[in-house]
Write a protein that holds these residues in place. Structure first.
Motif, PDB file in Angstrom:
ATOM      1  N   ILE A   7       0.851  -1.183   0.000  1.00 45.89           N
ATOM      2  CA  ILE A   7       0.000   0.000   0.000  1.00 45.89           C
ATOM      3  C   ILE A   7       0.887   1.233   0.000  1.00 45.89           C
ATOM      4  CG2 ILE A   7      -1.796   1.272   1.222  1.00 45.89           C
ATOM      5  CD1 ILE A   7      -2.701  -1.323   2.475  1.00 45.89           C
ATOM      6  N   GLY A   9       1.193   5.699  -1.024  1.00 50.18           N
ATOM      7  CA  GLY A   9       0.451   6.941  -1.183  1.00 50.18           C
ATOM      8  C   GLY A   9       1.134   8.043  -0.394  1.00 50.18           C
ATOM      9  N   LYS A  15      -4.227   5.703   4.039  1.00 49.44           N
ATOM     10  CA  LYS A  15      -3.584   4.389   3.921  1.00 49.44           C
ATOM     11  C   LYS A  15      -3.731   3.560   5.193  1.00 49.44           C
ATOM     12  CE  LYS A  15       0.596   5.558   2.934  1.00 49.44           C
ATOM     13  NZ  LYS A  15       0.909   4.628   4.029  1.00 49.44           N
ATOM     14  N   LEU A  18      -7.285   2.500   5.939  1.00 49.70           N
ATOM     15  CA  LEU A  18      -7.676   1.384   5.075  1.00 49.70           C
ATOM     16  C   LEU A  18      -7.039   0.088   5.561  1.00 49.70           C
ATOM     17  CD1 LEU A  18      -9.117   0.428   2.522  1.00 49.70           C
ATOM     18  CD2 LEU A  18      -7.059   1.001   1.230  1.00 49.70           C
ATOM     19  N   ASP A  72       1.689  -2.092   4.643  1.00 52.83           N
ATOM     20  CA  ASP A  72       1.445  -0.650   4.682  1.00 52.83           C
ATOM     21  C   ASP A  72       2.734   0.047   5.098  1.00 52.83           C
ATOM     22  OD1 ASP A  72       0.206   1.882   4.861  1.00 52.83           O
ATOM     23  OD2 ASP A  72      -0.189   1.576   6.994  1.00 52.83           O
ATOM     24  N   ILE A 103      -3.143   4.419  -2.905  1.00 53.35           N
ATOM     25  CA  ILE A 103      -4.272   5.118  -2.300  1.00 53.35           C
ATOM     26  C   ILE A 103      -4.186   6.602  -2.663  1.00 53.35           C
ATOM     27  CG2 ILE A 103      -5.625   5.449  -0.220  1.00 53.35           C
ATOM     28  CD1 ILE A 103      -4.966   2.509  -0.936  1.00 53.35           C
ATOM     29  N   ARG A 105      -6.063  10.414  -2.452  1.00 57.86           N
ATOM     30  CA  ARG A 105      -7.055  11.222  -1.730  1.00 57.86           C
ATOM     31  C   ARG A 105      -7.948  11.979  -2.703  1.00 57.86           C
ATOM     32  NH1 ARG A 105      -5.862  15.550   3.191  1.00 57.86           N
ATOM     33  NH2 ARG A 105      -7.863  16.665   3.071  1.00 57.86           N
ATOM     34  N   VAL A 205      -6.748   3.227  -5.678  1.00 55.18           N
ATOM     35  CA  VAL A 205      -7.881   3.244  -4.758  1.00 55.18           C
ATOM     36  C   VAL A 205      -8.226   4.698  -4.474  1.00 55.18           C
ATOM     37  CG1 VAL A 205      -8.755   2.505  -2.522  1.00 55.18           C
ATOM     38  CG2 VAL A 205      -7.086   1.084  -3.732  1.00 55.18           C
ATOM     39  N   ASN A 207      -9.974   7.304  -2.529  1.00 54.29           N
ATOM     40  CA  ASN A 207     -10.577   7.444  -1.209  1.00 54.29           C
ATOM     41  C   ASN A 207     -11.451   8.697  -1.195  1.00 54.29           C
ATOM     42  OD1 ASN A 207     -11.241   7.303   1.482  1.00 54.29           O
ATOM     43  ND2 ASN A 207      -9.211   7.886   2.238  1.00 54.29           N
ATOM     44  N   ALA A 238     -12.743   5.265   3.010  1.00 57.36           N
ATOM     45  CA  ALA A 238     -12.019   4.593   4.098  1.00 57.36           C
ATOM     46  C   ALA A 238     -12.663   4.871   5.451  1.00 57.36           C
ATOM     47  CB  ALA A 238     -10.554   5.046   4.109  1.00 57.36           C
TER      48      ALA A 238
END
Length: 363
Positions: A7, A9, A15, A18, A72, A103, A105, A205, A207, A238
């Motif tokens: 993961i 970002g 992150k 999630l 993560d 991820i 935003r 992803v 979010n 999330a």
């Protein structure tokens, strides 16, 4: 295990929130950069309602889903490839993953700071991609330097590898991820030992906040950017997933029904990850256990057997195969056999999604 997903970002994009939802963990998810210092690693069962149906027939002692691992790392910032924010240390933690979940935003919140001072998901993607490309470029340049030295002794294999690495360096030097470089299968194998991050498939992803989940212009921008990479986009909130994670299964269903949804967004994320890596699920079912297993599309019956135990692959004789739908409709293996729905397959059989398999072997 299904697969291992890293993961990535910027800081404060959701992150760790999630990751908490996925793993039901309670790691810190604070409103400041680098809250996550060491990588968080969690094993997540892959939801599959077919397991319950199989268990209702086989009545096993236990039911075991297939698993996937999430890693993560701390939020990356511009300059991460040069060590900003301990970037190089963090990047090393995701080199061994199979895929990347990026991820992004796509929500406004005055209480959650953005490291760049404004929310621009495409610019955020470019920032992360640049750092990943630069990190891979450094690795590729070092590998090329070693290979060139080895060619001086007349090593033909080193010369061939150096030729491939020269293409890799040129591609990365142009700011492009390695997943967009066309390579032969054997060349991909040769480069595998360096675990280039940008060679891994990526899933974006988006979010969002729950009020803009259905109509968020930033999501459209992410989809357009992802299309250029041939990547998929999963849209979820999330914060909403975090609320769901705190509820019992029954309460979750009521909450989702109120929202007009049938499943958590995390389930969609997991399925998208499976599709990203071209994976499928097969099952074994008996009185001891009902279990889900993961293999790549195109895997043979012996390779699937090897997921259970290496001896199964080495001594493979045949596989007794029933389609999941036939297994359920016929009330199990005996009924499927009586109905002519159980097949005997050999070494060349390619496993299909949902196959219920029983392996015969001899070692």
């Amino acid at each position: 295990m299904g697969f291992k997903c890293g993961i990535v970002g910027l800081p404060n994009v959701g992150k760790s929130t999630l990751f908490n939802c996925l793993t039901s963990g309670h790691i810190a998810a604070e409103n400041y950069p680098f809250c996550t210092i060491e990588p968080n690693v969690g094993m997540v069962p892959v939801p599959d309602p077919r397991l319950d149906e199989l268990a209702a027939i086989a009545r096993p002692q236990k039911v075991i889903p297939t698993m996937m691992q999430f890693v993560d790392i701390a939020g990356l910032v511009a300059g991460a490839s040069r060590g900003e924010g301990l970037g190089n240390k963090f990047l090393a933690h995701i080199r061994e993953t199979d895929a990347i979940a990026h991820i992004v935003r796509c929500f406004d919140d005055d209480d959650v700071t953005h490291v760049a001072g404004r929310v621009d998901p495409v610019d955020d993607i470019e920032t992360i991609d640049t750092e990943l490309v630069l990190s891979d470029l450094e690795t590729a340049e070092q590998a090329l330097e070693r290979s060139v030295r080895q060619t001086r002794s007349g090593d033909k294999q080193a010369r061939r590898l150096a030729d491939v690495l020269e293409r890799v360096v040129a591609h990365l030097g142009g700011g492009r991820p390695l997943r967009t470089l066309t390579l032969e299968a054997d060349e991909q194998v040769e480069l595998g030992s360096w675990q280039f991050i940008t060679a891994k498939p990526v899933l974006y992803v988006a979010n969002v906040d729950d009020s803009t989940a259905a109509d968020n212009p930033r999501v459209g921008a992410v989809r357009e950017r992802a299309a250029a990479d041939g990547a998929e986009v999963v849209v979820l909130c999330a914060a909403l997933e975090a609320e769901l994670a705190e509820l019992s299964p029954g309460e979750q269903q009521e909450f989702l029904a109120d929202l007009g949804q049938t499943e958590p967004g995390l389930h969609r994320l997991i399925r998208a990850g499976y599709a990203l890596l071209d994976l499928l699920t097969f099952f074994t079912a008996g009185p001891k256990e009902v279990r889900a297993w993961t293999v790549r599309h195109g895997s043979t019956a012996p390779q699937a057997a090897g997921r259970i135990h290496t001896d199964f692959e080495k001594g493979f004789i045949r596989a007794e195969v029933t389609r999941y739908e036939d297994f359920i409709a016929c009330g199990g293996e005996s009924g499927a056999k009586a109905a002519g729905k159980l097949r005997l397959e050999g070494r060349d059989y390619r496993v299909a999604e949902g196959d219920v398999m029983h392996f015969r072997f001899n070692v």
